[in-house]
Scaffold this active site. Structure first.
Site, PDB file in Angstrom:
ATOM      1  N   CYS A 172     -26.947  -5.366 -41.198  1.00  0.00           N
ATOM      2  CA  CYS A 172     -27.309  -4.152 -40.448  1.00  0.00           C
ATOM      3  C   CYS A 172     -28.793  -4.155 -40.124  1.00  0.00           C
ATOM      4  O   CYS A 172     -29.627  -3.840 -40.989  1.00  0.00           O
ATOM      5  CB  CYS A 172     -26.935  -2.903 -41.246  1.00  0.00           C
ATOM      6  SG  CYS A 172     -27.292  -1.350 -40.370  1.00  0.00           S
ATOM      7  N   CYS A 220     -30.394  -0.691 -40.350  1.00  0.00           N
ATOM      8  CA  CYS A 220     -30.597  -0.239 -41.728  1.00  0.00           C
ATOM      9  C   CYS A 220     -31.801  -0.921 -42.368  1.00  0.00           C
ATOM     10  O   CYS A 220     -32.605  -0.276 -43.054  1.00  0.00           O
ATOM     11  CB  CYS A 220     -29.361  -0.526 -42.570  1.00  0.00           C
ATOM     12  SG  CYS A 220     -27.800   0.072 -41.900  1.00  0.00           S
ATOM     13  N   ASP A 221     -31.907  -2.233 -42.194  1.00  0.00           N
ATOM     14  CA  ASP A 221     -32.842  -3.021 -42.997  1.00  0.00           C
ATOM     15  C   ASP A 221     -33.981  -3.667 -42.215  1.00  0.00           C
ATOM     16  O   ASP A 221     -34.877  -4.270 -42.821  1.00  0.00           O
ATOM     17  CB  ASP A 221     -32.068  -4.129 -43.734  1.00  0.00           C
ATOM     18  CG  ASP A 221     -31.008  -3.560 -44.666  1.00  0.00           C
ATOM     19  OD1 ASP A 221     -31.247  -2.476 -45.232  1.00  0.00           O
ATOM     20  OD2 ASP A 221     -29.949  -4.193 -44.822  1.00  0.00           O
TER      21      ASP A 221
END
Length: 320
Positions: free
Chosen positions: A141, A144-145
């Site tokens: 992701c 996300c990261d």
């Protein structure tokens, strides 16, 4: 019906932000929810080291701790959280009917409402070195990261619209992005291909696959195999993002619930309602677009409210 079969007003299948949020709302509405965690309690976030984009955590929080807190909050209001996995379902087609669910192939329960939050599983390459470094620089992701790799060199694997979109997202925050495409062309739409090709710090390597993820505890690089020339080269990166798709965890619902062509549950209108009465779906199991913890939590809230309204409607009908 045997008296030994447990009857549940609200059964939640699956945990994670969607399931636990649904449990919080259902418990506060006196629906006495029972939640079965599945084989990965807490869902995908339990494999995430840091969560920096969920509201309410100004200093961030690691994924497992966040899931523990959500579980504790659900239990505080009376949710019964049980470790177990739904292995078979037989949904009733009529309004007010009881839905049959088998847990761990042995325990039968009947529920007036079922909230499905079984999520989707990210597809990985299957390399031992990749699995070893999940959470150490390997991620599925970028949204996300990606922040954790600001100003660094990263690589992304994939050829579709999602991969192209995540590559351009990473290009805005990372120094350089190497995009690995297994074939000699991308599957992404022409518009997304143009966006990638017009981004100066994205390098696309065609006919290229990850042969090995390099590093002991964190990603230090990747060894790339060119399937057209059989040559192998090493690319120094600190992050590797896998964008080859997700598989929704919907196998046990096949033939009963409406799904799209890739297996995601279809919900109707601005609701979490499935095609069967009293059955609701929330989180990544019905969302192949956003796939974020905060959006999953939002649909968990919606599912509990939809289930509550359904119960009220059948109770009113019974009185009449």
């Amino acid at each position: 019906m045997s008296d030994t079969i447990e009857k549940i007003k609200c059964l939640i299948i699956g945990s994670g932000p969607a399931g636990y949020t649904a449990a919080i709302y259902a418990a506060r509405a006196d629906m006495h929810p029972v939640l079965y965690t599945g084989m990965e309690p807490g869902g995908q976030l339990t494999t995430t080291t840091e969560v920096d984009n969920f509201p309410g955590y100004p200093e961030g929080i690691d994924g497992p701790s966040m899931m523990v807190q959500l579980q504790q909050q659900a239990e505080r209001f009376g949710t019964q959280v049980r470790f177990g996995m739904a292995t078979m379902v037989q949904f009733h087609k009529e309004v007010g009917g009881w839905h049959k669910v088998i847990i761990d192939s042995t325990t039968e329960v009947h529920a007036q409402t079922v909230i499905i939050s079984t999520g989707a599983t990210a597809k990985y390459l299957g390399l031992p070195s990749e699995q070893k470094l999940r959470g150490g620089g390997v991620s599925a992701c970028a949204v996300c990261d990606g922040f954790f790799f600001k100003g660094q060199d990263v690589a992304i694997v994939g050829a579709g619209d999602t991969a192209a979109e995540e590559a351009t997202y990473l290009a805005n925050i990372c120094k350089n992005v190497t995009m690995l495409v297994r074939k000699d062309q991308m599957r992404a739409s022409k518009a997304m291909q143009h966006r990638v090709n017009n981004t100066p710090n994205i390098t696309v390597l065609y006919n290229s696959e990850v042969d090995e993820v390099l590093g002991d505890t964190v990603v230090e690089g990747i060894r790339v195999y060119n399937n057209a020339t059989a040559q192998k080269t090493e690319v120094p990166v600190t992050g590797l993002f896998i964008a080859i798709g997700h598989k929704p965890n919907t196998d046990i619902f096949q033939g009963q619930l409406e799904m799209d062509e890739t297996g995601y549950l279809v919900t109707h209108g601005k609701s979490t309602k499935t095609n069967l009465p009293g059955v609701f779906a929330c989180g990544d199991v019905q969302d192949n677009v956003y796939r974020q913890a905060v959006t999953a939590a939002g649909t968990g809230c919606m599912a509990a409210l939809d289930a509550e309204r359904y119960l009220v409607s059948i109770e009113e009908h019974a009185v009449v």
